[in-house]
Design an enzyme around this catalytic site. Structure first.
Site, PDB file in Angstrom:
ATOM      1  N   LYS A 113       0.994  -1.194   0.042  1.00  8.85           N
ATOM      2  CA  LYS A 113       0.095  -0.046  -0.152  1.00  8.85           C
ATOM      3  C   LYS A 113       1.014   1.075  -0.068  1.00  8.85           C
ATOM      4  O   LYS A 113       2.014   1.363   0.601  1.00  8.85           O
ATOM      5  CB  LYS A 113      -0.724  -0.389   1.256  1.00  8.85           C
ATOM      6  N   SER A 193      -9.657   1.486   3.431  1.00  9.23           N
ATOM      7  CA  SER A 193      -8.619   2.245   2.468  1.00  9.23           C
ATOM      8  C   SER A 193      -7.681   1.230   2.001  1.00  9.23           C
ATOM      9  O   SER A 193      -6.907   1.690   0.858  1.00  9.23           O
ATOM     10  CB  SER A 193      -7.924   3.304   3.456  1.00  9.23           C
ATOM     11  N   SER A 217      -9.966  -0.989   7.725  1.00 13.72           N
ATOM     12  CA  SER A 217      -9.180  -0.957   6.300  1.00 13.72           C
ATOM     13  C   SER A 217      -8.593  -1.983   5.524  1.00 13.72           C
ATOM     14  O   SER A 217      -8.024  -1.960   4.382  1.00 13.72           O
ATOM     15  CB  SER A 217      -8.214   0.063   6.355  1.00 13.72           C
TER      16      SER A 217
END
Ligand SMILES: *[C@@H]1O[C@H](CO)[C@@H](O)[C@H](O)[C@H]1NC(C)=O
Ligand SMILES: *[C@@H]1O[C@H](CO)[C@@H](O)[C@H](O)[C@H]1NC(C)=O
Ligand SMILES: *[C@@H]1O[C@H](CO)[C@@H](O)[C@H](O)[C@H]1NC(C)=O
Length: 515
Positions: A113, A193, A217
């Site tokens: 990420k 996320s 997330s």
């Protein structure tokens, strides 16, 4: 006639060539007969050993898939220009070193990420132009462990900008730099996320990935994209070098296609990092011999699982309802003891209390400012700078989505009375709620549909594992197992056993731009 024939022959030829190139582009099978699509880490390692596959071929395959599918899916933000060189090095090491001396992730491409720092040609920006050009002091703790294991950093994955701590109005899976990530099953909401990691492993753009979770997330995008997510006990994995929200809740964890892949990734990244003190205390939770030993098909036998009735009272005969009942039966058949109809005493208090928001606001400001100060160079040095940057670049940062969370956070001023109260409330809520439920019923884990339990796991720093559980039309959904701090091995055991009993995941259709 002749010329018509010739021209149609050439047409035929060019169409055939086009078809050949297309099919070789889309083919997921190598000349050696190895299919890379949906291959697990174990499959890939076996193919390496048998010399049916090299890391270079694997990286080339994923780069091709990214080229084809990422223009639609937007799961990948940046590709590492050094990925092929890393693959070549892994191939060389494999030739030179004794079989069995290499780690399970050796030569395996991983996507991280974009809030996880890499000290290389890749940028680390949390999806925001405000951090483009920033220079990180070093690899994130988890990246350092990945490199030592010989994994290949394939690139950075998209995310909800700033892990969704910019504004409530920003869409999930959207960032200024990455654009709108798409769920490969529905071409709709991927959930964030850690949207990019989930999208990318779901669509076979990479072997495995890392996401981060503060509240939901990892669990939510895994749930929505039919992949496995592990949200580790907070502190099990280092947060050093990760663009933060809250040191109390942030955790880095794997998002993969299978529980075993996720366990191998967790095994690689868990452990002490001098740059994140919480890893020292949490290292007591790491099992001797790692996590792979808990990949047991009969792992459900004798486990006490609590069924917590939260939002789902059941009886409405929805597909989710029916599927969940079916799964509860599977868990029973596999030897688990189910304790049903459990309620968390203070659930209303937990869901109405503003404590988490109050805490995240001041924690975000303090920890982000600290992260930014430690950068070697950066266009922004504080949260106030980020807010000003967004105002200065309303178009590129799409300021119509707002930045209310950042503005709220900026207004905080350290840990005052209200903040202390909020922290106390969450500790008390966890003790009187989830901890009490688990201990009173002597549970190994709770089982919950979807990612609806993430809030309770978040405020207490508890671990959770989510596994594909079904599809409602095209929309995937998952089933989540949660437990007390340090119960990660048990959750892996339970999740693996459930996964092997059901094998629900199926890959999404190939997505490419229509021409
Ligand atoms: C990092 O950002 C710079 C500036 O936009 C860009 O030139 C570079 O290609 C980016 N790095 C990668 C690996 O994409
Ligand atoms: C069942 O359906 C009714 C009527 O639509 C609704 O009010 C109720 O909340 C639903 N219950 C659950 C558990 O979804
Ligand atoms: C915390 O708990 C106290 C006492 O129960 C309560 O009055 C308050 O509303 C809670 N929330 C916050 C944010 O302080």
């Amino acid at each position: 006639m002749a010329s018509a024939c010739a021209s149609s022959f050439f047409q035929f030829l060019s169409i055939t060539l086009l078809l050949v190139t297309l099919s070789s582009m889309l083919s997921t099978t190598l000349a050696s007969g190895i299919s890379i699509k949906e291959a697990t880490v174990q499959d890939l390692q076996l193919a390496f050993q048998r010399k049916q596959l090299t890391s270079r071929q694997l990286v080339e395959f994923y780069l091709k898939q990214i080229n084809i599918q990422n223009p639609v899916l937007k799961g990948v933000l940046e590709v590492n220009p050094d990925a092929l060189a890393q693959a070549d090095r892994a191939d060389k090491e494999r030739r030179e070193k004794a079989a069995g001396s290499l780690s399970r992730l050796h030569g395996i491409p991983i996507l991280v990420k974009d809030n996880i720092a890499t000290k290389d040609k890749l940028n680390t920006t949390a999806g925001s132009f405000a951090l483009l050009g920033s220079v990180v002091p070093r690899d994130a703790g988890v990246v350092n462990k990945l490199r030592k294991a010989g994994a290949i950093i394939l690139g950075k994955a998209t995310l909800s900008e700033w892990s969704h701590y910019r504004s409530n109005g920003a869409p999930s899976g959207w960032s200024a730099r990455g654009g709108q990530g798409k769920n490969p099953y529905t071409l709709d909401d991927p959930c964030g996320s850690s949207s990019g990691p989930a999208i990318s492993v779901a669509a076979n753009l990479v072997a495995v990935s890392l996401g981060t979770e503060t509240d939901g997330s990892i669990l939510c995008p895994s749930c929505m994209n039919s992949v496995v997510g592990i949200k580790p006990t907070v502190g099990l994995t280092s947060r050093a070098g990760v663009v933060p929200i809250s040191p109390r809740q942030d955790t880095v964890g794997p998002i993969c296609r299978t529980v075993s892949d996720a366990a191998y990734v967790l095994e690689t990244i868990a452990g002490i990092d001098p740059f994140d003190k919480a890893t020292i205390e949490a290292s007591k939770y790491i099992p001797k011999g790692g996590y792979a030993q808990f990949l047991k098909k009969d792992g459900l036998r004798g486990k006490r699982l609590g069924v917590v009735r939260l939002y789902y009272e059941f009886g409405n005969d929805t597909l989710l309802d029916k599927t969940f009942k079916l799964h509860l039966n599977t868990l029973r058949r596999r030897g688990a003891v189910l304790i049903d109809n459990l309620k968390i005493d203070n659930i209303v208090e937990i869901f109405t209390d503003q404590s988490e928001q109050i805490a995240l606001n001041f924690e975000f400001k303090l920890s982000l400012n600290k992260y930014l100060k430690e950068l070697v160079a950066s266009p922004v040095k504080s949260l106030a700078d980020v807010i000003a940057f967004n105002k200065k670049h309303p178009k590129s940062e799409k300021l119509e989505y707002g930045q209310d969370l950042m503005v709220q956070a900026e207004k905080t001023n350290g840990i005052g009375k209200a903040e202390k109260q909020a922290l106390l409330n969450m500790t008390r809520s966890s003790q009187n709620g989830f901890e009490k439920l688990m201990k009173r019923n002597k549970l190994d884990a709770v089982v919950i549909p979807l990612a609806s339990f993430s809030n309770i796991l978040a405020i207490g720093g508890y671990p959770g594992v989510i596994v594909p559980a079904g599809y409602e039309k095209d929309q995937p959904f998952g089933i989540c197992f949660g437990g007390l701090k340090g119960s990660d091995p048990k959750l892996i055991e339970i999740a693996y056993s459930f996964e092997q009993a059901t094998l629900i995941r199926k890959p999404p259709p190939l997505r490419k731009l229509e021409v």
